[in-house]
Design a protein around this motif. Structure first.
Motif, PDB file in Angstrom:
ATOM      1  N   SER A  51       0.839  -1.198   0.000  1.00 48.64           N
ATOM      2  CA  SER A  51       0.000   0.000   0.000  1.00 48.64           C
ATOM      3  C   SER A  51       0.871   1.245   0.000  1.00 48.64           C
ATOM      4  O   SER A  51       1.809   1.370   0.806  1.00 48.64           O
ATOM      5  CB  SER A  51      -0.916  -0.013   1.235  1.00 48.64           C
ATOM      6  OG  SER A  51      -1.772   1.093   1.233  1.00 48.64           O
ATOM      7  N   HIS A  52       0.556   2.211  -0.888  1.00 46.31           N
ATOM      8  CA  HIS A  52       1.389   3.408  -0.985  1.00 46.31           C
ATOM      9  C   HIS A  52       0.599   4.562  -1.564  1.00 46.31           C
ATOM     10  O   HIS A  52      -0.471   4.387  -2.177  1.00 46.31           O
ATOM     11  CB  HIS A  52       2.631   3.133  -1.830  1.00 46.31           C
ATOM     12  CG  HIS A  52       2.327   2.864  -3.284  1.00 46.31           C
ATOM     13  ND1 HIS A  52       1.974   1.615  -3.746  1.00 46.31           N
ATOM     14  CD2 HIS A  52       2.300   3.679  -4.370  1.00 46.31           C
ATOM     15  CE1 HIS A  52       1.765   1.670  -5.047  1.00 46.31           C
ATOM     16  NE2 HIS A  52       1.946   2.916  -5.459  1.00 46.31           N
ATOM     17  N   ILE A  53       1.149   5.759  -1.418  1.00 46.73           N
ATOM     18  CA  ILE A  53       0.579   6.986  -1.954  1.00 46.73           C
ATOM     19  C   ILE A  53       1.708   8.005  -2.052  1.00 46.73           C
ATOM     20  O   ILE A  53       2.641   7.993  -1.234  1.00 46.73           O
ATOM     21  CB  ILE A  53      -0.573   7.517  -1.059  1.00 46.73           C
ATOM     22  CG1 ILE A  53      -1.235   8.744  -1.693  1.00 46.73           C
ATOM     23  CG2 ILE A  53      -0.069   7.850   0.339  1.00 46.73           C
ATOM     24  CD1 ILE A  53      -2.479   9.209  -0.938  1.00 46.73           C
ATOM     25  N   GLY A  54       1.674   8.868  -3.061  1.00 45.94           N
ATOM     26  CA  GLY A  54       2.750   9.853  -3.215  1.00 45.94           C
ATOM     27  C   GLY A  54       2.378  10.952  -4.172  1.00 45.94           C
ATOM     28  O   GLY A  54       1.216  11.105  -4.580  1.00 45.94           O
ATOM     29  N   THR A  80       5.894   3.411   8.164  1.00 42.98           N
ATOM     30  CA  THR A  80       5.982   3.981   6.813  1.00 42.98           C
ATOM     31  C   THR A  80       7.448   4.142   6.423  1.00 42.98           C
ATOM     32  O   THR A  80       8.328   4.280   7.284  1.00 42.98           O
ATOM     33  CB  THR A  80       5.302   5.356   6.722  1.00 42.98           C
ATOM     34  OG1 THR A  80       5.954   6.260   7.616  1.00 42.98           O
ATOM     35  CG2 THR A  80       3.833   5.269   7.047  1.00 42.98           C
ATOM     36  N   ARG A  81       7.688   4.130   5.125  1.00 38.83           N
ATOM     37  CA  ARG A  81       9.006   4.455   4.578  1.00 38.83           C
ATOM     38  C   ARG A  81       8.819   5.522   3.518  1.00 38.83           C
ATOM     39  O   ARG A  81       7.956   5.386   2.634  1.00 38.83           O
ATOM     40  CB  ARG A  81       9.656   3.220   3.955  1.00 38.83           C
ATOM     41  CG  ARG A  81      10.275   2.259   4.970  1.00 38.83           C
ATOM     42  CD  ARG A  81      10.910   1.084   4.283  1.00 38.83           C
ATOM     43  NE  ARG A  81       9.905   0.156   3.749  1.00 38.83           N
ATOM     44  CZ  ARG A  81      10.167  -0.821   2.892  1.00 38.83           C
ATOM     45  NH1 ARG A  81      11.397  -0.994   2.433  1.00 38.83           N
ATOM     46  NH2 ARG A  81       9.209  -1.615   2.484  1.00 38.83           N
ATOM     47  N   LEU A  82       9.610   6.580   3.612  1.00 38.18           N
ATOM     48  CA  LEU A  82       9.601   7.597   2.557  1.00 38.18           C
ATOM     49  C   LEU A  82      10.584   7.158   1.481  1.00 38.18           C
ATOM     50  O   LEU A  82      11.778   6.962   1.748  1.00 38.18           O
ATOM     51  CB  LEU A  82      10.002   8.960   3.112  1.00 38.18           C
ATOM     52  CG  LEU A  82      10.060  10.085   2.074  1.00 38.18           C
ATOM     53  CD1 LEU A  82       8.670  10.415   1.561  1.00 38.18           C
ATOM     54  CD2 LEU A  82      10.719  11.331   2.633  1.00 38.18           C
ATOM     55  N   GLN A  83      10.081   6.991   0.263  1.00 36.42           N
ATOM     56  CA  GLN A  83      10.921   6.555  -0.858  1.00 36.42           C
ATOM     57  C   GLN A  83      10.820   7.555  -1.998  1.00 36.42           C
ATOM     58  O   GLN A  83       9.795   8.206  -2.184  1.00 36.42           O
ATOM     59  CB  GLN A  83      10.487   5.165  -1.346  1.00 36.42           C
ATOM     60  CG  GLN A  83      10.634   4.072  -0.293  1.00 36.42           C
ATOM     61  CD  GLN A  83      10.286   2.705  -0.849  1.00 36.42           C
ATOM     62  OE1 GLN A  83       9.389   2.556  -1.678  1.00 36.42           O
ATOM     63  NE2 GLN A  83      10.994   1.680  -0.387  1.00 36.42           N
ATOM     64  N   GLY A 107      14.259   3.130  -9.956  1.00 34.20           N
ATOM     65  CA  GLY A 107      13.614   2.360  -8.906  1.00 34.20           C
ATOM     66  C   GLY A 107      13.441   3.205  -7.663  1.00 34.20           C
ATOM     67  O   GLY A 107      13.934   4.337  -7.576  1.00 34.20           O
ATOM     68  N   TRP A 108      12.735   2.660  -6.709  1.00 35.92           N
ATOM     69  CA  TRP A 108      12.475   3.371  -5.462  1.00 35.92           C
ATOM     70  C   TRP A 108      13.655   3.210  -4.512  1.00 35.92           C
ATOM     71  O   TRP A 108      14.174   2.106  -4.323  1.00 35.92           O
ATOM     72  CB  TRP A 108      11.209   2.846  -4.795  1.00 35.92           C
ATOM     73  CG  TRP A 108       9.953   3.084  -5.586  1.00 35.92           C
ATOM     74  CD1 TRP A 108       9.232   2.167  -6.293  1.00 35.92           C
ATOM     75  CD2 TRP A 108       9.272   4.328  -5.726  1.00 35.92           C
ATOM     76  NE1 TRP A 108       8.144   2.759  -6.873  1.00 35.92           N
ATOM     77  CE2 TRP A 108       8.132   4.100  -6.531  1.00 35.92           C
ATOM     78  CE3 TRP A 108       9.491   5.624  -5.258  1.00 35.92           C
ATOM     79  CZ2 TRP A 108       7.239   5.092  -6.887  1.00 35.92           C
ATOM     80  CZ3 TRP A 108       8.608   6.627  -5.602  1.00 35.92           C
ATOM     81  CH2 TRP A 108       7.481   6.364  -6.410  1.00 35.92           C
ATOM     82  N   VAL A 109      14.060   4.330  -3.906  1.00 33.85           N
ATOM     83  CA  VAL A 109      15.141   4.342  -2.923  1.00 33.85           C
ATOM     84  C   VAL A 109      14.562   4.825  -1.597  1.00 33.85           C
ATOM     85  O   VAL A 109      13.880   5.857  -1.543  1.00 33.85           O
ATOM     86  CB  VAL A 109      16.294   5.267  -3.355  1.00 33.85           C
ATOM     87  CG1 VAL A 109      17.359   5.333  -2.269  1.00 33.85           C
ATOM     88  CG2 VAL A 109      16.892   4.787  -4.675  1.00 33.85           C
ATOM     89  N   PHE A 150       7.873  10.970  -5.164  1.00 30.47           N
ATOM     90  CA  PHE A 150       8.135  10.308  -3.904  1.00 30.47           C
ATOM     91  C   PHE A 150       6.856   9.586  -3.490  1.00 30.47           C
ATOM     92  O   PHE A 150       5.760   9.862  -3.996  1.00 30.47           O
ATOM     93  CB  PHE A 150       8.562  11.313  -2.822  1.00 30.47           C
ATOM     94  CG  PHE A 150       7.419  12.033  -2.177  1.00 30.47           C
ATOM     95  CD1 PHE A 150       6.803  11.519  -1.035  1.00 30.47           C
ATOM     96  CD2 PHE A 150       6.907  13.198  -2.719  1.00 30.47           C
ATOM     97  CE1 PHE A 150       5.726  12.167  -0.461  1.00 30.47           C
ATOM     98  CE2 PHE A 150       5.829  13.847  -2.153  1.00 30.47           C
ATOM     99  CZ  PHE A 150       5.224  13.330  -1.017  1.00 30.47           C
ATOM    100  N   ARG A 151       6.987   8.693  -2.526  1.00 29.52           N
ATOM    101  CA  ARG A 151       5.810   7.985  -2.021  1.00 29.52           C
ATOM    102  C   ARG A 151       6.021   7.597  -0.564  1.00 29.52           C
ATOM    103  O   ARG A 151       7.173   7.501  -0.084  1.00 29.52           O
ATOM    104  CB  ARG A 151       5.535   6.728  -2.838  1.00 29.52           C
ATOM    105  CG  ARG A 151       6.538   5.605  -2.623  1.00 29.52           C
ATOM    106  CD  ARG A 151       6.157   4.359  -3.387  1.00 29.52           C
ATOM    107  NE  ARG A 151       7.069   3.238  -3.114  1.00 29.52           N
ATOM    108  CZ  ARG A 151       6.922   2.019  -3.609  1.00 29.52           C
ATOM    109  NH1 ARG A 151       5.912   1.755  -4.432  1.00 29.52           N
ATOM    110  NH2 ARG A 151       7.771   1.054  -3.317  1.00 29.52           N
TER     111      ARG A 151
END
Length: 577
Positions: A51-54, A80-83, A107-109, A150-151
């Motif tokens: 699950s994510h949102i950005g 949560t992780r900020l990516q 990719g997401w970091v 970002f997400r």
């Protein structure tokens, strides 16, 4: 709005709240999340990790702080992780070839930093960027992240609806006022659109629009190399006929903007300077120019810097993929990558690396002619791919003629050829003593990457690869030791014909940065010449290393003069047709 001047700019309103699907550059897609009663619901996408949102922007932004406001109690710091999306940033500058990010590749970091929860709000800030987050960021300790998107990625069961985001960039808010005047009886435009800013006030009076905007001060984003146009630059678009007009608010600091074709003048509030009269439009300047001439056009062509621009001409045969390149100073090279080889094109190319160079320094110590004025080069009849390179070195004149030809058969009947028939460069070197005294002249053949060369029955062969290694075996060793690693069998590099004069021998040819030592990385041809006397030798350089018996026999028997007549006649017929 006025109270925000000087505060960090919130760029969240200039992006779009989204979620993403897909797992690689070909399948990744963005999807807009529509709010319900002002609340955004994260979306669970298994291939995206859950699950994510950005938020996503249309250009990469520099973000320093993210604030997420949730509907109800915020998730815990570990939930949560900020990516952020990353592919190339930060990257080394390479001019027009500098790598940049895009919305598809990457990719997401997961960002390293602090997470502070307070009621329904979570604030994310960043640590200085370092190699523990991005391996290539070893000397880029900034407190922001540059990214398209970002997400927030939630752990299982921790997803929370979001009321909104605040995303603070490296720019700050500033207030600007300006006026837009329409000349004559032109109607007032329909209105203003603000990119990267907010309209505070607008009024229309007497053919003029006055406006105040809250825009971005991008002084911290200015970088002529990596960020030539600041991503947060505030741009105002004037809705007008026959077309819209856009301008950057920052440009008004240099004076009024005048667009005479549209009858528009834009100036900063309080600016009494005269309107900027830019250069006369190109079409309007044409009638002011004298009639163009060949002499003037020739003078205005920029001078070629041969060393910097790597000037060369190709040597090859029609309908064939094997090509050499002849440099401006007479050196030859062939490059697998430049030729875009594929399939089994390289099966017979036993070169030391992706490129092989044949360099031809002269005399002793050797002069490699790596300077713009070292040699003169011309084409036969001004247009045929048969090239003559001339240079003088210590009272000896060298005239080198090069062309390419098929080893077996002639160049005609192109449709019947496969395209991989063996090609060779045929070379004649005329060496002339230009002095009144006897002289010993030397012509070198040097192969790079370096190999240990031998001369066997008129053939120049490579017996081993010369490679450098640090000694002793640790990276701090200051001294490099060269070793010769023998090939499983000798590799043919060229055939040489001296016509019964002079001496051919393997020799060491040291030159910066090559400290060869005693290893024979070259072949030297020495000849004694009486005053004003000349002598010519011939060389044949096959493109492929593994020649068949028939190809090797044909190469040995091929006459320079016969092949020259064959190829010059062929190219003349081509041009005439």
């Amino acid at each position: 709005m006025q109270s925000l001047a000087g505060q960090p700019a919130d760029i969240a309103p200039f992006g779009e709240v989204r979620f993403w699907t897909g797992f690689d550059a070909h399948t990744i897609e963005h999807h807009r999340i529509e709010p319900e009663d002002g609340i955004y619901a994260p979306v669970d996408v298994p291939e995206q990790g859950g699950s994510h949102i950005g938020i996503e922007w249309d250009v990469p932004r520099q973000i320093e702080r993210v604030v997420a406001r949730f509907d109800g109690e915020a998730p815990g710091a570990r939930d949560t992780r900020l990516q952020y999306w990353n592919h190339n940033w930060p990257t080394a500058y390479r001019g027009g070839w500098t790598d940049i990010d895009d919305p598809h590749n990457g990719g997401w970091v997961t960002a390293h930093g602090d997470v502070e929860a307070d009621g329904d709000t979570v604030t994310y800030t960043f640590d200085p960027l370092d190699i523990t987050e991005l391996a290539r960021a070893e000397d880029f300790a900034v407190f922001y992240r540059q990214t398209y998107r970002f997400r927030l990625l939630f752990t299982d069961g921790a997803s929370r609806p979001v009321r909104g985001f605040e995303v603070y960039s490296t720019s700050t808010w500033k207030e600007s006022a300006f006026s837009i005047a329409m000349s004559g009886s032109k109607p007032l435009p329909g209105g203003l659109l603000i990119r990267n800013g907010h309209l505070i006030a607008q009024s229309k009076r007497g053919g003029q629009i006055s406006a105040r905007v809250l825009g971005a001060d991008c002084s911290r984003q200015v970088d002529a190399k990596f960020v030539p146009v600041p991503p947060d630059l505030t741009v105002v678009t004037l809705r007008a006929k026959p077309r819209d007009v856009s301008f950057a608010v920052d440009d008004l600091a240099d004076g009024p903007i005048d667009i005479p074709d549209l009858g528009v003048t834009i100036r900063q509030a309080g600016d009494t300077r005269e309107r900027r009269t830019g250069p006369k439009p190109v079409f309007d300047r044409i009638l002011d120019e004298p009639e163009q001439s060949y002499e003037r056009a020739s003078r205005e062509v920029p001078h070629m810097v041969k060393i910097r621009q790597g000037r060369y001409v190709p040597l090859g045969c029609d309908s064939n993929r094997q090509e050499f390149a002849l440099r401006f100073n007479g050196h030859l090279f062939a490059d697998k990558r430049s030729l875009k080889v594929s399939g089994r094109d390289t099966a017979r190319l036993l070169w030391p690396g992706g490129r092989i160079d044949f360099k031809f320094p002269t005399m002793y110590p050797p002069d490699f002619r790596e300077r713009d004025d070292a040699a003169e080069q011309s084409a036969m009849n001004g247009c045929l791919p048969v090239y003559t390179t001339r240079w003088m070195d210590r009272q000896v004149e060298f005239v080198k003629t090069d062309f390419a030809a098929l080893i077996c058969g002639g160049p005609e009947n192109e449709p019947a050829k496969r395209g991989d028939e063996a090609v060779a460069v045929f070379t004649r070197v005329r060496i002339r003593n230009a002095s009144e005294d006897p002289i010993r002249a030397r012509f070198w053949i040097v192969v790079e990457e370096p190999e240990a060369l031998e001369v066997r029955d008129g053939a120049i062969v490579a017996a081993a690869r010369i490679a450098g290694e640090r000694w002793p075996w640790h990276k701090e060793a200051a001294k490099e030791r060269l070793t010769a690693r023998p090939y499983e069998r000798p590799r043919l590099r060229a055939l040489i014909e001296t016509h019964g004069r002079g001496e051919v021998s393997a020799a060491s040819c040291a030159y910066p940065p090559r400290g060869i030592g005693s290893l024979p990385n070259a072949v030297a041809y020495d000849v004694e010449l009486a005053p004003r006397e000349a002598h010519a030798i011939e060389l044949k350089f096959p493109f492929v290393t593994l020649l068949t018996d028939d190809e090797l026999s044909a190469l040995r028997q091929a006459s320079f003069d016969a092949k020259l007549a064959e190829m010059s006649g062929y190219w003349e017929r081509k041009i005439a047709s």
